[in-house]
Design an enzyme around this catalytic site. Structure first.
Site, PDB file in Angstrom:
ATOM      1  N   LYS A 214     -30.455  55.700 -94.966  1.00  0.00           N
ATOM      2  CA  LYS A 214     -30.977  54.365 -95.231  1.00  0.00           C
ATOM      3  C   LYS A 214     -32.493  54.351 -95.015  1.00  0.00           C
ATOM      4  O   LYS A 214     -33.250  53.891 -95.849  1.00  0.00           O
ATOM      5  CB  LYS A 214     -30.277  53.377 -94.292  1.00  0.00           C
ATOM      6  CG  LYS A 214     -30.642  51.932 -94.493  1.00  0.00           C
ATOM      7  CD  LYS A 214     -29.733  51.060 -93.624  1.00  0.00           C
ATOM      8  CE  LYS A 214     -30.265  49.647 -93.538  1.00  0.00           C
ATOM      9  NZ  LYS A 214     -29.423  48.779 -92.720  1.00  0.00           N
ATOM     10  N   GLU A 220     -32.254  64.091 -87.664  1.00  0.00           N
ATOM     11  CA  GLU A 220     -31.221  65.075 -88.021  1.00  0.00           C
ATOM     12  C   GLU A 220     -31.151  65.258 -89.529  1.00  0.00           C
ATOM     13  O   GLU A 220     -31.127  66.381 -90.042  1.00  0.00           O
ATOM     14  CB  GLU A 220     -29.846  64.606 -87.516  1.00  0.00           C
ATOM     15  CG  GLU A 220     -29.676  64.605 -86.015  1.00  0.00           C
ATOM     16  CD  GLU A 220     -30.127  63.304 -85.367  1.00  0.00           C
ATOM     17  OE1 GLU A 220     -30.875  62.518 -86.018  1.00  0.00           O
ATOM     18  OE2 GLU A 220     -29.742  63.079 -84.208  1.00  0.00           O
ATOM     19  N   GLY A 275     -25.544  50.470 -91.377  1.00  0.00           N
ATOM     20  CA  GLY A 275     -25.123  51.867 -91.584  1.00  0.00           C
ATOM     21  C   GLY A 275     -23.618  52.048 -91.512  1.00  0.00           C
ATOM     22  O   GLY A 275     -22.998  52.643 -92.398  1.00  0.00           O
ATOM     23  N   ARG A 276     -23.011  51.505 -90.451  1.00  0.00           N
ATOM     24  CA  ARG A 276     -21.566  51.733 -90.269  1.00  0.00           C
ATOM     25  C   ARG A 276     -20.718  50.863 -91.186  1.00  0.00           C
ATOM     26  O   ARG A 276     -19.491  50.934 -91.146  1.00  0.00           O
ATOM     27  CB  ARG A 276     -21.188  51.518 -88.799  1.00  0.00           C
ATOM     28  CG  ARG A 276     -21.615  50.181 -88.221  1.00  0.00           C
ATOM     29  CD  ARG A 276     -21.513  50.192 -86.699  1.00  0.00           C
ATOM     30  NE  ARG A 276     -22.028  48.970 -86.097  1.00  0.00           N
ATOM     31  CZ  ARG A 276     -23.303  48.750 -85.794  1.00  0.00           C
ATOM     32  NH1 ARG A 276     -24.204  49.670 -86.081  1.00  0.00           N
ATOM     33  NH2 ARG A 276     -23.684  47.632 -85.222  1.00  0.00           N
ATOM     34  N   GLU A 361     -20.012  51.047 -81.870  1.00  0.00           N
ATOM     35  CA  GLU A 361     -21.426  50.738 -82.098  1.00  0.00           C
ATOM     36  C   GLU A 361     -21.581  49.232 -82.343  1.00  0.00           C
ATOM     37  O   GLU A 361     -22.606  48.640 -82.016  1.00  0.00           O
ATOM     38  CB  GLU A 361     -21.968  51.539 -83.288  1.00  0.00           C
ATOM     39  CG  GLU A 361     -23.471  51.768 -83.206  1.00  0.00           C
ATOM     40  CD  GLU A 361     -23.987  52.810 -84.176  1.00  0.00           C
ATOM     41  OE1 GLU A 361     -24.852  53.593 -83.794  1.00  0.00           O
ATOM     42  OE2 GLU A 361     -23.516  52.838 -85.336  1.00  0.00           O
ATOM     43  N   HIS A 392       2.312  65.472 -79.004  1.00  0.00           N
ATOM     44  CA  HIS A 392       2.490  66.709 -78.244  1.00  0.00           C
ATOM     45  C   HIS A 392       1.300  66.981 -77.335  1.00  0.00           C
ATOM     46  O   HIS A 392       1.132  68.100 -76.845  1.00  0.00           O
ATOM     47  CB  HIS A 392       2.743  67.879 -79.196  1.00  0.00           C
ATOM     48  CG  HIS A 392       4.039  67.732 -79.927  1.00  0.00           C
ATOM     49  ND1 HIS A 392       5.215  68.318 -79.509  1.00  0.00           N
ATOM     50  CD2 HIS A 392       4.360  66.974 -81.011  1.00  0.00           C
ATOM     51  CE1 HIS A 392       6.195  67.961 -80.319  1.00  0.00           C
ATOM     52  NE2 HIS A 392       5.699  67.141 -81.249  1.00  0.00           N
ATOM     53  N   LYS A 512     -33.216  58.883 -78.460  1.00  0.00           N
ATOM     54  CA  LYS A 512     -34.031  59.421 -79.567  1.00  0.00           C
ATOM     55  C   LYS A 512     -35.480  59.576 -79.114  1.00  0.00           C
ATOM     56  O   LYS A 512     -36.128  60.585 -79.378  1.00  0.00           O
ATOM     57  CB  LYS A 512     -34.018  58.450 -80.756  1.00  0.00           C
ATOM     58  CG  LYS A 512     -32.776  58.480 -81.590  1.00  0.00           C
ATOM     59  CD  LYS A 512     -33.060  57.678 -82.875  1.00  0.00           C
ATOM     60  CE  LYS A 512     -31.828  57.089 -83.470  1.00  0.00           C
ATOM     61  NZ  LYS A 512     -32.100  56.113 -84.519  1.00  0.00           N
TER      62      LYS A 512
END
Ligand code: G6Q
Length: 547
Positions: A214, A220, A275-276, A361, A392, A512
């Site tokens: 965005k 990253e 974003g999410r 978030e 399990h 950050k």
């Protein structure tokens, strides 16, 4: 600012429904689901709701009719209706970033009108969708050629957080609808291993990178994008090749151009898409390339169907509202710390990871819209694994541990891979687990099986563990859209009750900033030594061992 975007006048714990719920929760704390089902044989059909092909069984919750009534009152007193209307009408409900929150506009059909600052955004949404579709068709048909004339066989999405988790989850979920002769990979981590492993067996001549960011400034993603550029250039040689092998998804045309991607190969979105909440914006380009424009549009139609349901259905029949309220119930009145989401479908293996970002978030906040510290619990921890694998490993703790963990079971009536009796076996486990969690096994029942005395307590299941069971017909692009929208709006409901801003994420900033300082020390540009003794020692040790 309208009343719906401003901080509510009455603090949550002062609302009369909240106070009543508090008193009520003490009263029914020891009530067992065994008793509730015994007293009301119709409970399993009565406490259910259905909309748009999603069947929600919420009968196995530690609630009575009175609980439901009070929870619905809480929704009302919290002004949930006004907040829903404010979101859908483009008000700036993300108050700390002064932004509208309009992921619902991403799936609005042509012709609908949604205004942001007086401008209808729906035509813009469809313009981008049409460009994405035209591009996807060209790539999928082989018309779009790489620099050396070969068609594209591999697509790598480079992005992180909201620009990665949705695309990965959707690709995995819809793999059965995807082009099997193409390879789709996702690089997110700044750990070079992620990029190295994703590209090691690929031919750059046949590879297309989608740089999804965005902001187009995320450390990253930009690091991986530059590495990808160098990787492609090493093989293809020519700078001109970038135009054929790189496209961008972003809101930042300036940075995209600086990187060397022509804006005609850029697909945009808007600051009102968080974003999410962006997997159905241009961030979903990899999804569209995988499943084709038609399936992508079906997914959007699924989202839209639940948007409409959320917007219009009365709260007592409103699936996201009911789910959101029940989540608040355990989080705030039973001290439940976590929620387990357990999809019984291998294709949904990344769904819990996707939901982790969506829920945590959004609702991991410690102050209200007014900036006051909350004196109640907000967002629970979300986690999970696809069934039956979890059974399990960690289900032991859910059944017999000391913590209360509400669970969401998600299952489909039909499988996309009918193999013998696999699907019935799978689904028998959905029903069995929810039954076991609710009703357990009493000491008397264990004894009646002939268990020796000393072993009895170990084999007792207390039960009274609450669950949702969500049943759908089949995993399709449309049902995936519905499922995601269901959780998006449940998260919205919870955030509205807790009076928090579910749409910012200031909590990701500090780390950050500190990492930016520390990288200078690791690269020897800064002598360092300015941190606490632990951080200083760790940095020194790392530098020594690294050599
Ligand atoms: C999501 C967050 C965050 C964001 C990533 C990537 O709601 O804002 O996860 O999506 O940090 O950001 P960019 O898309 O700007 O690279």
């Amino acid at each position: 600012m309208s009343t719906a975007t401003a901080a509510p006048a009455t603090p949550l714990t002062q609302l009369s429904a909240w106070k009543s719920l508090k008193a009520h929760s003490e009263k029914i704390r020891s009530l067992h689901l065994r008793q509730l089902f015994k007293d009301d044989p119709g409970r399993g059909t009565r406490l259910t709701a259905e909309a748009e092909g999603i069947y929600l069984d919420f009968s196995k919750h530690r609630i009575t009719d009175e609980t439901l009534k009070l929870l619905l009152e809480l929704a009302k007193e919290s002004g949930l209706r006004a907040r829903i209307d404010a979101m859908f009408s483009g008000e700036k409900i993300n108050i700390t970033e002064k932004r509208a929150v309009l992921h619902v506009a991403l799936r609005a059909p042509k012709g609908e009108k949604i205004l942001v600052d007086g401008q209808d955004v729906v035509p813009d949404v469809h313009e981008v969708l049409d460009r994405m579709a035209a591009f996807s068709d060209r790539v999928r048909s082989g018309e779009w050629k790489g620099h050396t004339g070969k068609p594209i066989k591999n697509v790598i999405n480079i992005g992180i957080g909201g620009s990665d988790l949705g695309p990965v989850m959707a690709y995995e979920a819809l793999r059965s609808y995807s082009r099997r002769d193409m390879t789709f990979r996702f690089v997110s981590n700044v750990d070079g291993t992620d990029f190295a492993e994703a590209t090691r067996d690929l031919d750059a001549e046949e590879t297309l990178f989608i740089i999804s960011s965005k902001t187009f400034t995320t450390l990253e993603t930009m690091t991986n994008a530059h590495t990808a550029r160098a990787w492609a250039l090493k093989k293809l040689g020519d700078e001109k090749s970038i135009a054929k092998h790189f496209v961008a998804v972003s809101t930042n045309a300036e940075e995209v151009t600086k990187f060397g991607i022509d804006t005609k190969n850029m697909f945009g979105f808007w600051d009102w898409v968080g974003g999410r909440y962006s997997m159905d914006s241009a961030i979903g380009l990899s999804t569209m390339l995988a499943v084709g424009p038609e399936n992508f549009r079906k997914m959007l139609a699924g989202f839209h169907a639940i948007d409409e349901h959320f917007r219009t259905a009365p709260f007592e029949k409103n699936l996201p509202v009911l789910m959101g309220l029940l989540s608040v119930w355990y989080n705030d009145f039973f001290d439940a710390q976590t929620v387990a989401v357990l999809p019984y479908d291998q294709y949904l293996k990344r769904f819990p990871a996707y939901l982790q970002q969506l829920t945590m978030e959004s609702n991991g906040k410690h102050v209200t819209l007014a900036g006051e510290k909350v004196d109640y619990q907000t967002g629970p921890i979300f986690w999970g694994e696809p069934g039956t694998n979890g059974q399990h490993s960690f289900y032991q703790l859910i059944h017999q541990g000391t913590k209360l963990i509400p669970c969401d079971f998600i299952g489909f009536a039909k499988t996309l891979n009918p193999l013998g009796n696999h699907h019935d076996l799978l689904m028998s486990n959905v029903f069995a687990q929810a039954e076991a969690l609710a009703f357990g096994k009493t000491p008397e029942e264990v004894e009646a099986e002939g268990t020796t005395d000393w072993l009895v307590p170990h084999r007792v299941f207390e039960g009274n563990r609450p669950t949702n069971t969500i049943l759908l017909e089949e995993l399709t692009p449309e049902t995936l859209g519905k499922l995601v929208a269901l959780y998006e709006h449940s998260v919205f409901t919870q955030g509205a009750i807790w009076q928090i801003d579910s749409f910012d994420q200031w909590g990701v900033e500090l780390g950050k900033v500190l990492a930016k300082k520390i990288i200078g020390e690791l690269e020897g540009k800064d002598p360092g030594g300015k941190h606490d003794s632990s951080t200083n020692t760790l940095i020194e040790r790392y530098k020594k061992q690294r050599g």
